[in-house]
Design a protein around this motif. Structure first.
Motif, PDB file in Angstrom:
ATOM      1  N   ASP A 278       1.812 -41.856 -23.254  1.00 26.31           N
ATOM      2  CA  ASP A 278       3.188 -42.027 -23.733  1.00 26.31           C
ATOM      3  C   ASP A 278       4.171 -41.392 -22.765  1.00 26.31           C
ATOM      4  O   ASP A 278       5.224 -41.977 -22.446  1.00 26.31           O
ATOM      5  N   LEU A 279       3.824 -40.199 -22.281  1.00 22.64           N
ATOM      6  CA  LEU A 279       4.711 -39.507 -21.361  1.00 22.64           C
ATOM      7  C   LEU A 279       4.794 -40.230 -20.019  1.00 22.64           C
ATOM      8  O   LEU A 279       5.871 -40.320 -19.410  1.00 22.64           O
ATOM      9  N   ASP A 280       3.650 -40.749 -19.550  1.00 19.97           N
ATOM     10  CA  ASP A 280       3.656 -41.498 -18.291  1.00 19.97           C
ATOM     11  C   ASP A 280       4.509 -42.751 -18.406  1.00 19.97           C
ATOM     12  O   ASP A 280       5.240 -43.130 -17.466  1.00 19.97           O
TER      13      ASP A 280
ATOM     14  N   GLY B 112       7.280 -42.088 -15.924  1.00 18.24           N
ATOM     15  CA  GLY B 112       6.608 -42.511 -14.711  1.00 18.24           C
ATOM     16  C   GLY B 112       5.290 -41.790 -14.529  1.00 18.24           C
ATOM     17  O   GLY B 112       5.163 -40.592 -14.818  1.00 18.24           O
ATOM     18  N   GLU B 113       4.314 -42.522 -14.056  1.00 17.28           N
ATOM     19  CA  GLU B 113       2.986 -41.944 -13.878  1.00 17.28           C
ATOM     20  C   GLU B 113       3.029 -40.811 -12.849  1.00 17.28           C
ATOM     21  O   GLU B 113       3.660 -40.920 -11.808  1.00 17.28           O
ATOM     22  N   LYS B 114       2.381 -39.724 -13.195  1.00 19.66           N
ATOM     23  CA  LYS B 114       2.287 -38.525 -12.352  1.00 19.66           C
ATOM     24  C   LYS B 114       3.627 -37.833 -12.146  1.00 19.66           C
ATOM     25  O   LYS B 114       3.796 -37.047 -11.212  1.00 19.66           O
ATOM     26  N   ASN B 115       4.598 -38.113 -13.025  1.00 25.31           N
ATOM     27  CA  ASN B 115       5.910 -37.460 -12.920  1.00 25.31           C
ATOM     28  C   ASN B 115       6.135 -36.415 -14.015  1.00 25.31           C
ATOM     29  O   ASN B 115       7.219 -35.829 -14.078  1.00 25.31           O
ATOM     30  N   VAL B 116       5.159 -36.198 -14.872  1.00 20.26           N
ATOM     31  CA  VAL B 116       5.362 -35.281 -15.988  1.00 20.26           C
ATOM     32  C   VAL B 116       4.088 -34.456 -16.207  1.00 20.26           C
ATOM     33  O   VAL B 116       2.966 -34.952 -16.014  1.00 20.26           O
TER      34      VAL B 116
ATOM     35  N   GLY C   2       7.246 -30.103 -17.639  1.00 16.44           N
ATOM     36  CA  GLY C   2       7.895 -30.317 -16.341  1.00 16.44           C
ATOM     37  C   GLY C   2       8.023 -31.799 -16.041  1.00 16.44           C
ATOM     38  O   GLY C   2       7.080 -32.578 -16.257  1.00 16.44           O
ATOM     39  N   ILE C   3       9.204 -32.215 -15.525  1.00 16.06           N
ATOM     40  CA  ILE C   3       9.460 -33.635 -15.229  1.00 16.06           C
ATOM     41  C   ILE C   3      10.037 -33.731 -13.817  1.00 16.06           C
ATOM     42  O   ILE C   3      11.003 -33.036 -13.489  1.00 16.06           O
ATOM     43  N   LYS C   4       9.422 -34.586 -13.007  1.00 19.11           N
ATOM     44  CA  LYS C   4       9.949 -34.867 -11.673  1.00 19.11           C
ATOM     45  C   LYS C   4      10.723 -36.177 -11.747  1.00 19.11           C
ATOM     46  O   LYS C   4      10.170 -37.231 -12.097  1.00 19.11           O
ATOM     47  N   ILE C   5      12.025 -36.101 -11.409  1.00 20.11           N
ATOM     48  CA  ILE C   5      12.915 -37.263 -11.521  1.00 20.11           C
ATOM     49  C   ILE C   5      13.211 -37.767 -10.117  1.00 20.11           C
ATOM     50  O   ILE C   5      13.826 -37.062  -9.298  1.00 20.11           O
TER      51      ILE C   5
ATOM     52  N   MET D  61       2.415 -32.976  -9.591  1.00 24.05           N
ATOM     53  CA  MET D  61       2.561 -32.463 -10.951  1.00 24.05           C
ATOM     54  C   MET D  61       1.230 -31.978 -11.526  1.00 24.05           C
ATOM     55  O   MET D  61       1.182 -30.981 -12.262  1.00 24.05           O
ATOM     56  N   SER D  62       0.123 -32.660 -11.226  1.00 30.03           N
ATOM     57  CA  SER D  62      -1.175 -32.226 -11.748  1.00 30.03           C
ATOM     58  C   SER D  62      -1.551 -30.845 -11.234  1.00 30.03           C
ATOM     59  O   SER D  62      -2.104 -30.018 -11.968  1.00 30.03           O
TER      60      SER D  62
END
Length: 496
Positions: free
Chosen positions: A257-259, A263-267, A485-488, A457-458
């Motif tokens: 859901d978060l991906d 976005g994949e690998k952004n959270v 954590g979220i990478k935008i 992020m991982s």
């Protein structure tokens, strides 16, 4: 106190701490001292009347010797063997001189049996001394008998005088043997009575101990039963809580859901409950081109906190998904109203609530809107880190929640450049640990964010988890921990 006037001579003094066997030895020595003292006074008188001056003076020494034996026996120094040896030597010396001077016929030789009687008592503690006394008495007896068979006495007595000593000596030795034997038997009987009483007391105490042991065994069995009942109840409670965990985890957003939202690998999510279930929760949904992410810390932890998380998630679904409110400050205002009315009718005066941070990300307008109730947000852009603190009032227990003008503040962040955002509760920064067992503190947590923000992020999540575990270092976790954590990216390709 005994009515016998002579008991003062034979009773054990109070300052002597004697065993039962020592009581017997004390009685023998006391009897020997008294009888020896009295007998030699009689001999002194007779020797004086019969004009045997040497024996008269020798009796004075004998009287003093037995007086000393009696005294030392009653003193604090206890050595009955030595005193009986001294008495035996005195009798040997006295008897030897009496036979040399007065002859065999007055029966002084029968006193050789008295040291043998003492040797029987001495043999319990010193067998060698007893054998020496016995052998000495026999040798002296044979030697004097042989000597008097060939030699006449030096100062023979008259026939009537010899007859008096003959009768007196036979009577004296008989009386001594009888008295010592009877008194020793008496003391033995008394000791036996003491042993019987002691055994009776020991038996009674043993019965009490057995009764106590039976009672203790019964109580132990009852405690074991109660322990098993508590263990079963605890297992049932734990199983129920673990099932509640499954329900709580089912409500939380999944990784997929978060991906899909960011976005994949952004959270990343670092979520570590203190107990089985948590008082922290995170919530994320998409609504009208907006991506809403929520991180909340409910009052308490464990089951009470977990119940509030369910309420919080339910209210967020209602406010955002059903009513369509997406602005963070307005969402907090709505939550404040809901919580203020939720427990208003309770008779228990419930003042529970939550600290919460909400961010709404719009990738099309490249804006991030943030509002917080005591919870902050930290973001990093172009190598620069900034933190926005939430308003200093919580949801549900704020003293200002009823005031119309006291609304939550909306903060806007430009995300047209690559931005890394961190939303978190206070569990990590308040955790005790390290070498001096202090808190981690928010400053160190922000520095950790800055250190890892360029990593994938991982790997960021791995660094957060390892740092927390190393800081705790076997210490007990003090609170629930949640970090999102979220990478935008500057140009994300994400659909609402």
């Amino acid at each position: 106190m005994s009515l016998n006037p002579l008991s003062v001579l034979f009773d054990v003094p109070h300052h002597l701490d004697l065993t039962i066997e020592e009581h017997k030895d004390f009685a023998v020595v006391s009897t020997a001292g008294v009888l020896g003292f009295l007998a030699h006074i009689v001999f002194f008188i007779l020797f004086f009347l019969f004009h045997s001056h040497f024996m008269m003076y020798l009796n004075i020494g004998s009287i003093l010797t037995f007086a000393c034996i009696f005294y030392f026996n009653r003193s604090s120094s206890r050595n009955p063997t030595l005193l009986l040896i001294l008495a035996s030597l005195e009798i040997l010396v006295h008897t030897t001189f009496a036979i040399f001077l007065l002859g065999w016929t007055p029966n002084f030789h029968i006193y050789f049996f008295i040291p043998i009687l003492s040797a029987l008592v001495i043999s319990k503690s010193n067998a060698i001394a007893a054998h020496i006394i016995n052998v000495t008495c026999i040798v002296f007896y044979i030697a004097l008998a042989t000597y008097t068979n060939y030699e006449n006495p030096i100062a023979p007595l008259e026939e009537i005088e010899a007859f008096v000593f003959e009768i007196l000596n036979i009577s004296s030795v008989s009386v001594i043997v009888i008295i010592v034997t009877m008194y020793y038997s008496y003391v033995s009987n008394e000791s036996s009575k003491d042993l019987i009483q002691l055994n009776s007391k020991l038996k009674e105490q043993s019965q009490k101990v057995m009764s106590f042991n039976n009672e203790l065994a019964q109580q132990t069995e009852e405690l074991q039963i109660q322990s098993e009942q508590l263990e079963n109840a605890n297992k049932h409670t734990t199983d129920s809580i673990r099932y509640a965990l499954r329900i709580q985890e089912a409500v939380l957003p999944s990784f997929s859901d978060l991906d899909n939202l960011f976005g994949e690998k952004n959270v990343i999510v670092f979520y570590s409950p203190k107990d089985i279930v948590s008082g922290d929760f995170y919530w994320a949904k998409g609504k009208a081109k907006n991506k809403i992410i929520v991180v909340a810390d409910c009052t308490g932890h464990g089951v009470p906190g977990a119940m509030l998380t369910m309420i919080g998630e339910s209210l967020l679904n209602n406010i955002v998904l059903e009513k369509g409110i997406t602005e963070p400050a307005l969402i907090l205002d709505a939550l404040q109203v809901y919580f203020s009315t939720l427990f208003s009718g309770s008779v228990h005066n419930i003042r529970d609530g939550m600290d919460i941070s909400i961010s709404t990300i719009n990738y099309k307008t490249k804006k991030l809107h943030f509002a917080g109730a005591r919870n902050p947000i930290t973001y990093i852009q172009n190598g620069e880190m900034k933190t926005i603190q939430g308003d200093k009032m919580s949801i549900g227990n704020s003293n200002f929640k009823s005031k119309i003008g006291n609304r939550f503040t909306d903060h806007q962040i430009d995300i047209s450049v690559p931005t890394t955002v961190y939303m978190y509760t206070d569990g990590f920064q308040d955790q005790f640990g390290g070498k001096v067992n202090r808190k981690f503190y928010s400053k160190n947590l922000r520095e950790l964010f800055f250190t890892i923000h360029k990593l994938p992020m991982s790997k960021q999540r791995t660094r957060l988890k390892l740092t927390f575990m190393e800081w705790c270092d076997f210490a007990k976790q003090t609170d629930d921990v949640t970090i999102v954590g979220i990478k935008i990216d500057s140009s994300p390709n994400i659909e609402a």
